[in-house]
Design an enzyme around this catalytic site. Sequence first.
Site, PDB file in Angstrom:
ATOM      1  N   SER A 264       0.312  -1.083   0.174  1.00  0.00           N
ATOM      2  CA  SER A 264      -0.455  -0.108   0.127  1.00  0.00           C
ATOM      3  C   SER A 264       0.823   1.203  -0.276  1.00  0.00           C
ATOM      4  O   SER A 264       0.352   2.843  -0.351  1.00  0.00           O
ATOM      5  CB  SER A 264      -1.004   0.158   1.328  1.00  0.00           C
ATOM      6  OG  SER A 264       0.097  -0.061   2.519  1.00  0.00           O
ATOM      7  N   CYS A 265       2.155   1.119   0.092  1.00  0.00           N
ATOM      8  CA  CYS A 265       2.877   2.525   0.920  1.00  0.00           C
ATOM      9  C   CYS A 265       4.605   2.402  -0.403  1.00  0.00           C
ATOM     10  O   CYS A 265       4.656   3.761  -0.948  1.00  0.00           O
ATOM     11  CB  CYS A 265       3.423   2.561   1.402  1.00  0.00           C
ATOM     12  SG  CYS A 265       1.776   2.550   2.633  1.00  0.00           S
ATOM     13  N   LEU A 266       5.304   1.103  -0.091  1.00  0.00           N
ATOM     14  CA  LEU A 266       6.344   1.825  -0.792  1.00  0.00           C
ATOM     15  C   LEU A 266       5.851   2.101  -2.768  1.00  0.00           C
ATOM     16  O   LEU A 266       6.585   3.533  -3.253  1.00  0.00           O
ATOM     17  CB  LEU A 266       6.646   1.260  -1.507  1.00  0.00           C
ATOM     18  CG  LEU A 266       8.092   0.101  -0.207  1.00  0.00           C
ATOM     19  CD1 LEU A 266       8.911  -0.466  -0.406  1.00  0.00           C
ATOM     20  CD2 LEU A 266       8.489   1.734   1.034  1.00  0.00           C
TER      21      LEU A 266
END
Length: 428
Positions: A264-266
């Site tokens: 969900s983030c990198l």
Amino acid sequence: MHLAIIGAGFVGLSMGVVLADKGHKVLLVDVDKAKVEKINSGIAPFYEPKLSELLEKHVGNNLKATTNYSELEKAEIIFICVGTPSKPDGSIDLKYVISACESLKDVLKHAKDYKLIVVKSTVLPTTTEKVIIPILEKSGKKAGKHFGICVNPEFLREGSAINDFLNQDRIVIGAMDKKSGDILEKFYRNDFPSSPIVRVDLRTAEMIKYASNAFLATKISFINEIGNICKKIGIDVYKVVEGMKYDPRIGGHFLNAGIGFGGSCLPKDLKALINFAKELGEHPKLLEAVNHVNETQPERLVELAKQRIGELKGKKVAVLGLAFKPGTDDLRETRALPIITKLLDEGAEVIVYDPIAKLPEELNGSVKVASSLEEAIKEAEIIKIVTDWEHFKELINLEHYLEGKLIFEGRRIFDVKPENLEIEGICW
Ligand code: NAD
Ligand code: UGA
């Protein structure tokens, strides 16, 4: 203390149960009614190790969820943990942060006491100053006088969220003023005495989060590029890392080559930073290359099979793993999706198996879902390892199903190549 957490997702709920376990009264506020009901019934809305036990232990005592912002009146510290997804062009979508702040503004309007608002959502540098504070001040209350503001980015990983929050390697506190920072520092110092605390201003704290995720992404794309070169001349990139990692300036973490980073983030934070840099008139060539390597890496796993056996049309391919990494059922930006889509485009028949993650809706009807590892590999002619679940090491004991079949590792699961299996790695 009375604490409130806005957004009961991976971050909000994981930190909520830990803080409840530390003895605080935690109120989780979420707009998702079904999620709130689940939490209040003691059911974890997603899989995360240790979450269910802690939720069951504290719900109804130290922990409660609600959809109602007016219950926030007692909260001394309010953590904003709502999502900050990407827009289709890669820029950050602040709609959840904005709507949470609009609701918080009404809480502040009626608040009798000073409250500290802590931004834990990942937001680009200057967002707190330019977007969040102005909305909150529409309450008629003044930042620095009636309420305080800190930016306190979160560094936990999915699959080890509870442990990571309990053992934070650093706590970054960006504060608008000394009072806000001191309150948050005292709060953390009591419960997490061994974590180093870094005190900075708001925008520096925001940048620390993006720089950290972009650096981790860079390490992965770097080693994937080295791995792609190694593959051409028969070198095992994992042995190369073995020989690099003892240099303390390099280290061995986040140098596992494979099909690239999902989650969900990198990917979203990298794209948001690229977009932000361009808005500032910068040309972030390195960050763009990191993204490019990551976008093209999954295709290589499919190309590898084509190079070995030619056309994939009509071939039965087992895809092992859907989750973006082991220990989670999260499918956000999973590398499994581009791989399965490419296999389907090539005309392959795909059967997928993941120990806990469910098939994404967009693939319903296009692929078969197996309920066990055996079922997935039995009929398949080709096997692709896409998530590095420990369970997939069981392949060693299933050789009777694997005779004459090719296994392609997109994630390295076997340290030593098993003699009884025909395995080829994506970049080793
Ligand atoms: P998530 O999508 O799992 O959860 C966000 C929650 O916020 C959802 O339950 C949603 O219903 C709720 N929400 C949306 N609008 C709301 C509103 N106006 N009021 C109340 N609730 C609202 O997100 P997440 O993965 O927990 O990430 C949250 C933030 O933390 C993001 O900025 C992310 O980049 C950052 N972060 C995530 C991780 C991670 O491992 N997932 C780690 C570090 C930082
Ligand atoms: C990542 C960061 O590690 C956290 O510090 C950060 O808080 C979080 O993003 C966030 O901001 O949300 P997470 O997405 O949970 O955490 O997962 P990671 O363990 O970082 O893995 C991300 C992806 O990179 C996975 O697909 C994983 O398979 C891949 N990866 C990881 C590699 O390909 N090689 C590696 O060496 C490490």
